[in-house]
Design a protein around this motif. Structure first.
Motif, mmCIF file in Angstrom:
data_model
loop_
_atom_site.group_PDB
_atom_site.id
_atom_site.type_symbol
_atom_site.label_atom_id
_atom_site.label_comp_id
_atom_site.label_asym_id
_atom_site.label_seq_id
_atom_site.Cartn_x
_atom_site.Cartn_y
_atom_site.Cartn_z
ATOM 1 N N ASP A 198 20.375 21.939 0.466
ATOM 2 C CA ASP A 198 21.056 20.456 0.169
ATOM 3 C C ASP A 198 22.597 20.708 0.632
ATOM 4 N N ALA A 199 23.298 21.653 0.552
ATOM 5 C CA ALA A 199 24.700 21.721 0.847
ATOM 6 C C ALA A 199 24.570 21.637 2.206
ATOM 7 N N LEU A 200 23.881 22.455 3.026
ATOM 8 C CA LEU A 200 23.838 22.331 4.527
ATOM 9 C C LEU A 200 23.532 21.089 5.293
ATOM 10 N N ALA A 204 25.848 18.827 7.442
ATOM 11 C CA ALA A 204 25.341 18.550 8.698
ATOM 12 C C ALA A 204 25.335 17.009 8.793
ATOM 13 N N LEU A 205 24.716 16.292 7.770
ATOM 14 C CA LEU A 205 24.168 14.824 8.220
ATOM 15 C C LEU A 205 25.770 13.950 8.049
ATOM 16 N N THR A 206 26.580 14.472 7.258
ATOM 17 C CA THR A 206 27.956 13.834 7.235
ATOM 18 C C THR A 206 28.518 14.007 8.599
ATOM 19 N N GLN A 207 28.629 15.275 9.252
ATOM 20 C CA GLN A 207 29.208 15.236 10.483
ATOM 21 C C GLN A 207 28.573 14.567 11.687
ATOM 22 N N PHE A 208 27.188 14.344 11.505
ATOM 23 C CA PHE A 208 26.534 13.747 12.286
ATOM 24 C C PHE A 208 26.713 12.047 12.232
ATOM 25 N N TYR A 209 26.886 11.745 10.990
ATOM 26 C CA TYR A 209 26.985 10.273 11.245
ATOM 27 C C TYR A 209 28.623 9.970 11.427
ATOM 28 N N GLU A 210 29.436 10.881 11.117
ATOM 29 C CA GLU A 210 31.118 10.803 11.816
ATOM 30 C C GLU A 210 31.195 10.773 13.045
ATOM 31 N N LEU A 211 30.232 11.712 13.806
ATOM 32 C CA LEU A 211 30.174 11.649 15.170
ATOM 33 C C LEU A 211 29.724 10.405 15.802
ATOM 34 N N ASP A 228 16.932 18.458 16.567
ATOM 35 C CA ASP A 228 17.158 19.590 17.351
ATOM 36 C C ASP A 228 18.455 20.476 16.967
ATOM 37 N N TRP A 229 19.405 19.633 16.592
ATOM 38 C CA TRP A 229 20.607 20.298 16.029
ATOM 39 C C TRP A 229 20.222 21.049 14.966
ATOM 40 N N LEU A 230 19.870 20.417 13.824
ATOM 41 C CA LEU A 230 19.398 21.123 12.526
ATOM 42 C C LEU A 230 18.631 22.620 12.958
ATOM 43 N N LYS A 231 17.632 22.412 13.873
ATOM 44 C CA LYS A 231 16.890 23.541 14.038
ATOM 45 C C LYS A 231 17.686 24.577 14.639
ATOM 46 N N LEU A 232 18.653 24.332 15.470
ATOM 47 C CA LEU A 232 19.399 25.321 16.080
ATOM 48 C C LEU A 232 20.400 25.689 14.761
ATOM 49 N N LEU A 233 21.014 25.052 13.929
ATOM 50 C CA LEU A 233 21.803 25.635 12.734
ATOM 51 C C LEU A 233 20.987 26.579 11.946
ATOM 52 N N LEU A 234 19.532 26.150 11.701
ATOM 53 C CA LEU A 234 18.753 27.260 10.891
ATOM 54 C C LEU A 234 18.462 28.536 11.595
ATOM 55 N N ALA A 235 18.441 28.229 13.066
ATOM 56 C CA ALA A 235 18.044 29.460 13.864
ATOM 57 C C ALA A 235 19.106 30.585 13.884
ATOM 58 N N GLU A 236 20.464 29.970 13.755
ATOM 59 C CA GLU A 236 21.585 30.642 13.644
ATOM 60 C C GLU A 236 22.106 31.092 12.629
ATOM 61 N N ASP A 237 21.298 30.677 11.388
ATOM 62 C CA ASP A 237 21.469 31.042 9.850
ATOM 63 C C ASP A 237 22.813 30.604 9.664
ATOM 64 N N LEU A 238 23.332 29.584 9.843
ATOM 65 C CA LEU A 238 24.464 28.871 9.401
ATOM 66 C C LEU A 238 24.405 28.251 8.186
ATOM 67 N N THR A 239 25.796 28.194 7.410
ATOM 68 C CA THR A 239 25.797 27.496 6.153
ATOM 69 C C THR A 239 26.571 26.540 6.274
ATOM 70 N N ALA A 240 26.530 25.745 5.116
ATOM 71 C CA ALA A 240 27.707 24.629 5.160
ATOM 72 C C ALA A 240 29.139 25.055 5.476
ATOM 73 N N LEU A 251 35.321 19.212 17.629
ATOM 74 C CA LEU A 251 33.567 19.595 18.016
ATOM 75 C C LEU A 251 32.531 20.174 16.941
ATOM 76 N N PRO A 252 31.729 19.408 16.721
ATOM 77 C CA PRO A 252 31.052 20.260 15.756
ATOM 78 C C PRO A 252 30.273 21.674 16.245
ATOM 79 N N LYS A 253 29.709 22.590 15.459
ATOM 80 C CA LYS A 253 29.241 23.639 16.060
ATOM 81 C C LYS A 253 27.783 23.218 16.872
ATOM 82 N N LEU A 254 27.844 24.096 17.906
ATOM 83 C CA LEU A 254 26.352 23.774 18.822
ATOM 84 C C LEU A 254 26.398 22.305 19.094
ATOM 85 N N HIS A 255 27.501 21.792 19.752
ATOM 86 C CA HIS A 255 27.614 20.405 19.912
ATOM 87 C C HIS A 255 26.673 20.026 21.236
#
Length: 279
Positions: A198-200, A204-211, A228-240, A251-255
């Motif tokens: 939930d934290a991630l 992520a969605l907060t950044q997405f809507y701000e963007l 697609d962006w969330l799939k990349l975040l999961l693949a890179e094992d990124l956290t909130a 710029l957000p990560k993996l923009h």
């Protein structure tokens, strides 16, 4: 025969009502909305939900309405006549059935998708008025009339690139797919990426809507792009925590999954530069 959300598609209440109203009225459903909001996928999900076969007609800038009915290959017939081919005596051998013909001759109800109708010439919708209204057309080469055995469910999508004629709009049931709000988007994400922390997801969605709401953005990222962006975040094992930005980098990560042109990237670089200057 009622359409509802499926295991892989979240349909809002107003969209469900629109689909079922079009089915009841036996009118084409015209679906508009910005690219990436699931218009084409809607037709596939309607077919899946109602357990119906699907016929897809993807429109290009060069597509003519006649191609949806049939095409007569006069060149092949002339060549065959010069070669003395026996098949030349039957003109039906040179008639190529279009997507509407295929839908009309189906023994059972099908879903017919006419995808991105606004890509074609402005006269394209008008050229299909009678065929979609009466569910029949005439084949002049064989002097036969093709009538729909069972009226298909017709779903027409448009990206709003050009206005459609009033006469065409009168024959359709219209629905505009609004961009999902945060809560609806969370449901969509859960379908595609179940169990996301939930934290991630919230970060992520907060950044997405701000963007998306950034003034001056040339192309707003769509639902498909945030997935697609969330799939990349999961693949890179990124956290909130990893997603947190400072003023030095707007710029957000993996923009690259969200921003698809250099103007928008430069916009965020300028915003970061201005933020540094105010510190």
């Amino acid at each position: 025969m009622k359409f509802t959300s499926t295991d892989t598609y979240v349909a809002t209440d107003d969209l469900t009502v629109a689909v079922n109203a079009a089915v009841t009225l036996e009118r084409p459903l015209l679906v508009k909305g910005e690219p990436g909001t699931g218009k084409t996928e809607l037709a596939r999900q309607v077919a899946q939900s109602l357990d119906l076969p699907m016929i897809e007609w993807h429109i290009k800038s060069t597509t003519r309405a006649q191609q949806g009915l049939y095409e007569y290959d006069a060149v092949s017939r002339l060549r065959d006549s010069q070669l003395g081919e026996e098949r030349v005596h039957d003109v039906k051998n040179y008639i190529r059935k279009g997507k509407l013909w295929q839908a009309f001759e189906a023994e059972n109800k099908v879903v017919l998708l006419i995808d991105e109708i606004d890509k074609a010439d402005i006269e394209f919708p008008n050229d299909l008025l009678q065929e979609l209204d009466k569910m029949e057309f005439h084949v002049y080469e064989t002097d036969e009339t093709i009538r729909a055995k069972v009226r298909p469910i017709v779903i027409i999508t448009s990206n709003n690139e050009k206005e459609l004629p009033d006469a065409f709009l009168r024959r359709c049931f219209f629905h505009y797919i609004r961009f999902p709000d945060m809560e609806t988007m969370k449901k969509i994400v859960e379908v595609h990426h179940p169990g996301l922390k939930d934290a991630l997801l919230t970060t992520a969605l907060t950044q997405f809507y701000e963007l998306r709401e950034t003034a001056g953005l040339k192309k707003k990222p769509s639902t498909s792009e945030v997935l697609d962006w969330l799939k990349l975040l999961l693949a890179e094992d990124l956290t909130a925590e990893d997603l947190k930005r400072d003023g030095a980098n707007a710029l957000p990560k993996l923009h690259g999954a969200l921003l698809k042109n250099e103007q928008d990237v430069h916009l965020f670089e300028r915003l970061a530069f201005m933020a540094r200057g105010q510190r």
